[in-house]
Design an enzyme around this catalytic site. Sequence first.
Site, PDB file in Angstrom:
ATOM      1  N   SER A   1       0.827  -1.191   0.000  1.00 28.37           N
ATOM      2  CA  SER A   1       0.000   0.000   0.000  1.00 28.37           C
ATOM      3  C   SER A   1       0.870   1.253   0.000  1.00 28.37           C
ATOM      4  O   SER A   1       1.668   1.447  -0.913  1.00 28.37           O
ATOM      5  CB  SER A   1      -0.963  -0.064   1.187  1.00 28.37           C
ATOM      6  OG  SER A   1      -2.107   0.704   0.952  1.00 28.37           O
TER       7      SER A   1
ATOM      8  N   ASP B   1      -9.108  -5.208  -5.817  1.00 27.15           N
ATOM      9  CA  ASP B   1      -8.728  -4.185  -4.846  1.00 27.15           C
ATOM     10  C   ASP B   1      -9.525  -2.915  -5.129  1.00 27.15           C
ATOM     11  O   ASP B   1      -9.311  -2.244  -6.139  1.00 27.15           O
ATOM     12  CB  ASP B   1      -7.224  -3.915  -4.944  1.00 27.15           C
ATOM     13  CG  ASP B   1      -6.691  -3.065  -3.797  1.00 27.15           C
ATOM     14  OD1 ASP B   1      -7.504  -2.361  -3.156  1.00 27.15           O
ATOM     15  OD2 ASP B   1      -5.474  -3.096  -3.555  1.00 27.15           O
TER      16      ASP B   1
ATOM     17  N   HIS C   1      -7.564  -5.751  -1.084  1.00 28.99           N
ATOM     18  CA  HIS C   1      -6.333  -5.086  -0.633  1.00 28.99           C
ATOM     19  C   HIS C   1      -5.633  -5.990   0.394  1.00 28.99           C
ATOM     20  O   HIS C   1      -5.666  -5.735   1.601  1.00 28.99           O
ATOM     21  CB  HIS C   1      -6.718  -3.742  -0.024  1.00 28.99           C
ATOM     22  CG  HIS C   1      -5.613  -2.746   0.070  1.00 28.99           C
ATOM     23  ND1 HIS C   1      -4.960  -2.246  -1.039  1.00 28.99           N
ATOM     24  CD2 HIS C   1      -5.038  -2.133   1.137  1.00 28.99           C
ATOM     25  CE1 HIS C   1      -4.056  -1.362  -0.657  1.00 28.99           C
ATOM     26  NE2 HIS C   1      -4.069  -1.291   0.668  1.00 28.99           N
TER      27      HIS C   1
END
Length: 647
Positions: free
Chosen positions: A198, A304, A335
């Site tokens: 991320s 995601d 995610h």
Amino acid sequence: MPTRMRFTIWRPFATAAVAVLTAALLTPAAAHATPRESLPRYSYDDAIREAVWVDTRLDGDGDGRTDRVAVDVVRPREPARQGRKVPVIMDASPYYSCCGRGNESQRKTYDAQGDVVGMPLFYDNYFVPRGYAFVGVDLAGTNRSDGCVDVGGRSDVLSAKAVVDWLNGRATAYTTRTGTTTATAGWTDGRTGMIGKSWDGTIANGVAATGVKGLKTIVPISAISSWYDYYFQQGAPLYDSGPDRLSNYVDSPDARARCAAVQRELVDGAPRTGDLTGLWSERDYVPDASRVRASVFLVHGLQDLNVRMKHVGQWWDALAEHGVQRKIWLSQTGHVDPFDFRRAAWVDTLHRWFDHELLGYDNGIDREPVADVERRPDQWETSKSWPPKGTRPATLRPAAGEQPGVGTLGLRGGGGTATFTDDPALSETDWAAAVDTPTPAKAAFTTAPLTRDLRLAGSSRVTVTVTPTTPTAHLSAVLVDLGPDTVRDYAASGEGVTTLTDRTCWGLSTAGDSACFKETRADTADVEHTVLSRGWADLGTHADPGKGVPLTPGRAYTITLDLAATDHVVPAGHRLALIVAGTDKDLIDPPADTPTLTLDLSRTTARVPFVGGARAFAAATAGTPAAAAPSGPLDGVAAPRHAHRVP
């Protein structure tokens, strides 16, 4: 696909005397053997744990002195005694104190001297015994670092880059946050690999895009390639807030007190109109793909809905254009870190990747298939290249059907129109469930059932000509696989995984840092439709994707929506659908008005990348008998959940 393959074996011994002594202790065959795998030869319990503060040469908080970022180091003790230098695996993160890392939200912990005791994730436990150093960097403005968080801008990227420079002897570090005693990194050969999920992986992208020397590889997981595309798509807002909120979320208490000016810049430079500004240009790494020297092992979830697959398509294609060596894993999850959806294979593959890229071992990973794609939960397929060789776009065209707003999709289109009214209460899940039913909020077009499997791989584009009734309008376009399947439930809280109570261990542990983590399993759902790609736009950006303008009601506008990259096989017997609608609930915000839009079908197309191109599509749809649409709604995963996501 252009690549840059490397086969050099890096000699880590500092002196010829050590090499001679080693050769004398080995048989002739062993002395000349090429290592293929780093082994856990070194003590983790006795590893050196230390902290330094690297001077970034920036003054982001405006206090009159340059900012220093905290760098926590865990490295094996024995190589230094032997005169060996080690490579570095580095994770630069804003989350080490505020929010934690990994599925168990681990934070750094320290001893009384301020040296790290517990480092999140398994990287140090696993790789330090194998002869690597692990470095955890607190981004500027977070945890024990000076400066301010600027959400992917100069401060974020250059604070991490400064650490790579220090590891290569080009920057200065100190033993304390405010002192004058310097610290050198003579224990490393400077060869650095950055990894992270991320925001952490995003920083790896940004640092690689500076072209910094010494950064040999990056492993961005669920990472952003352009911050504008995190908050907007073609002017359509994806969240109801901007980067200032994210900065405030991770700022240390000290940073919150001194970074008001940076917070104001994040507000002023990111207008909620969705217009492109200099702030966004600074945070777009894609144009600098030509500067990337590092290889890239990219991992992302096809579903995601936080850092969406658009980031993958544009970054991957830009890297390919400039011949960057690449590898990719695409899962069915949202995610989620690969440690939590394919753990054993991930640790093994990452180990071999770092051995090849940082130690120079010729272990063959560079000659293996480039892509691993999850077809069904825990069932993976490889491709020698990605998108696969022979993938070409086919231009699909909608045609009106017997019912309003329910038409066909093929290589030959037709005239006519379809009309829909934006309903912000409905999402892509609602549209797909009612794909065969006339409903006022969408226009849907489907193929007949396929006679053979049809694979899509890459990014699609949908061009529409629409006439709005209001000065503002947002558009959505989605591609849907219509047919029964078992998929990872990416809409559930675990985004495709369920966390169990049992633990497995990956590396060595100490009393303060366990290498044992909770196991996971696939969380699945039985569905009758699967949304496989999405794209959005503010119709006001029809002339300039960087600036929206008011619309003239009753006037026709043409705009092209970029859909997220995907890799999906529509099986024989299923149908492929294109749906065009307004607000996609909880994925984009609605416009100021509630428009009705009339779609000109003769000027609407979808360019979709199929393996085999238009011929493959024609073959898969040739000779299919007319089939009655299924009765009743088609079940899918739950609708997207409204949440303030953080990357």
